[in-house]
Design an enzyme around this catalytic site. Structure first.
Site, PDB file in Angstrom:
ATOM      1  N   GLU A 193      -2.941  -4.766  -3.127  1.00 53.40           N
ATOM      2  CA  GLU A 193      -3.402  -5.680  -4.171  1.00 53.40           C
ATOM      3  C   GLU A 193      -3.461  -4.976  -5.518  1.00 53.40           C
ATOM      4  OE1 GLU A 193      -4.708  -4.896  -1.289  1.00 53.40           O
ATOM      5  OE2 GLU A 193      -6.064  -6.434  -0.517  1.00 53.40           O
ATOM      6  N   CYS A 208     -10.095  -5.269   0.454  1.00 53.25           N
ATOM      7  CA  CYS A 208     -11.254  -4.368   0.463  1.00 53.25           C
ATOM      8  C   CYS A 208     -12.150  -4.663  -0.746  1.00 53.25           C
ATOM      9  CB  CYS A 208     -10.801  -2.907   0.476  1.00 53.25           C
ATOM     10  SG  CYS A 208     -10.215  -2.309  -1.118  1.00 53.25           S
ATOM     11  N   GLU A 251       0.332   5.213   0.662  1.00 55.19           N
ATOM     12  CA  GLU A 251      -0.626   6.221   1.119  1.00 55.19           C
ATOM     13  C   GLU A 251      -0.222   7.616   0.653  1.00 55.19           C
ATOM     14  OE1 GLU A 251      -1.175   5.591   5.353  1.00 55.19           O
ATOM     15  OE2 GLU A 251      -2.335   3.774   4.956  1.00 55.19           O
ATOM     16  N   CYS A 290      -4.076   0.584  -2.589  1.00 55.38           N
ATOM     17  CA  CYS A 290      -3.984  -0.684  -1.864  1.00 55.38           C
ATOM     18  C   CYS A 290      -2.869  -1.564  -2.442  1.00 55.38           C
ATOM     19  CB  CYS A 290      -5.294  -1.447  -1.967  1.00 55.38           C
ATOM     20  SG  CYS A 290      -6.644  -0.720  -1.035  1.00 55.38           S
ATOM     21  N   ASN A 295       0.838  -1.195   0.000  1.00 58.39           N
ATOM     22  CA  ASN A 295       0.000   0.000   0.000  1.00 58.39           C
ATOM     23  C   ASN A 295       0.879   1.253   0.000  1.00 58.39           C
ATOM     24  OD1 ASN A 295       0.596  -0.786   2.686  1.00 58.39           O
ATOM     25  ND2 ASN A 295      -1.137   0.335   3.522  1.00 58.39           N
TER      26      ASN A 295
HETATM   27  N1  THU Z   1      -5.346  -1.480   2.310  1.00 56.28           N
HETATM   28  C1  THU Z   1      -4.772  -2.311   1.388  1.00 56.28           C
HETATM   29  O1  THU Z   1      -3.613  -2.121   1.002  1.00 56.28           O
HETATM   30  N2  THU Z   1      -5.520  -3.323   0.897  1.00 56.28           N
HETATM   31  C2  THU Z   1      -6.793  -3.593   1.242  1.00 56.28           C
HETATM   32  O2  THU Z   1      -7.426  -4.463   0.654  1.00 56.28           O
HETATM   33  C3  THU Z   1      -7.413  -2.859   2.354  1.00 56.28           C
HETATM   34  C4  THU Z   1      -6.701  -1.632   2.793  1.00 56.28           C
HETATM   35  C5  THU Z   1      -4.571  -0.358   2.825  1.00 56.28           C
HETATM   36  C6  THU Z   1      -5.061   0.984   2.358  1.00 56.28           C
HETATM   37  C7  THU Z   1      -4.570   1.899   3.451  1.00 56.28           C
HETATM   38  O3  THU Z   1      -3.247   2.303   3.123  1.00 56.28           O
HETATM   39  C8  THU Z   1      -4.524   1.012   4.688  1.00 56.28           C
HETATM   40  O4  THU Z   1      -4.618  -0.321   4.228  1.00 56.28           O
HETATM   41  C9  THU Z   1      -5.639   1.307   5.689  1.00 56.28           C
HETATM   42  O5  THU Z   1      -6.869   1.298   5.071  1.00 56.28           O
END
Ligand code: THU
Length: 132
Positions: A58, A93, A47, A56, A45
């Site tokens: 994935e 997610c 940000e 994300c 991920n």
């Molecule tokens: N996140 C992912 O990388 N993958 C997911 O499927 C769910 C959430 C990350 C996004 C964000 O940087 C952190 O987790 C908190 O939501």
């Protein structure tokens, strides 16, 4: 590729998680996407101070794979959380489930810390633009 080492793929996701850039949530995620031809693309991920721009793990892996010409996938492993051992399953997610469903069918294996799930279990009733 129907035969793959699920533990090795999960370890690759854990290794990818080391690169996670998550200064805002502290929730670090790694993903390892195994292609039908044996290649593995990893992602983490990433940000951003403008929160909706966070990407994300994935999706990072999926976009990297597609950008390198891969469209057939055998499995994905996902490791994440605030704890370093990644013992709690990190569920993908909803958006990532839909992104995976663009390229992968309902039997596609999603490997989490608690074992193998299928994309069909995680995303029943997937949205499709076309019914063919
Ligand atoms: N996140 C992912 O990388 N993958 C997911 O499927 C769910 C959430 C990350 C996004 C964000 O940087 C952190 O987790 C908190 O939501």
């Amino acid at each position: 590729m129907t035969n793959f080492d699920q533990n090795a793929l999960f370890r690759a996701a854990c290794a990818a998680r080391e690169h996670a850039y998550a200064p805002y949530s502290g929730f670090r995620v790694g993903a390892a996407l195994l292609c039908a031809d044996g290649r593995i693309f990893t992602g983490c991920n990433v940000e951003n101070a403008a929160y909706p721009l966070c990407t994300c793990a994935e999706r990072t892996a999926l976009c990297a794979a597609v950008a390198q010409g891969a469209r057939q996938f055998a499995a994905i492993a996902i490791a994440g959380g605030r704890d370093e051992d990644c013992a709690q399953p990190c569920m993908p997610c909803g958006g990532c489930r839909q992104n995976l469903a663009e390229f992968c069918g309902p039997d596609f294996p999603v490997i989490l810390s608690d074992g193998i799930h299928t994309l069909g279990q995680l995303l029943p009733g997937v949205f499709r633009l076309r019914q063919d």
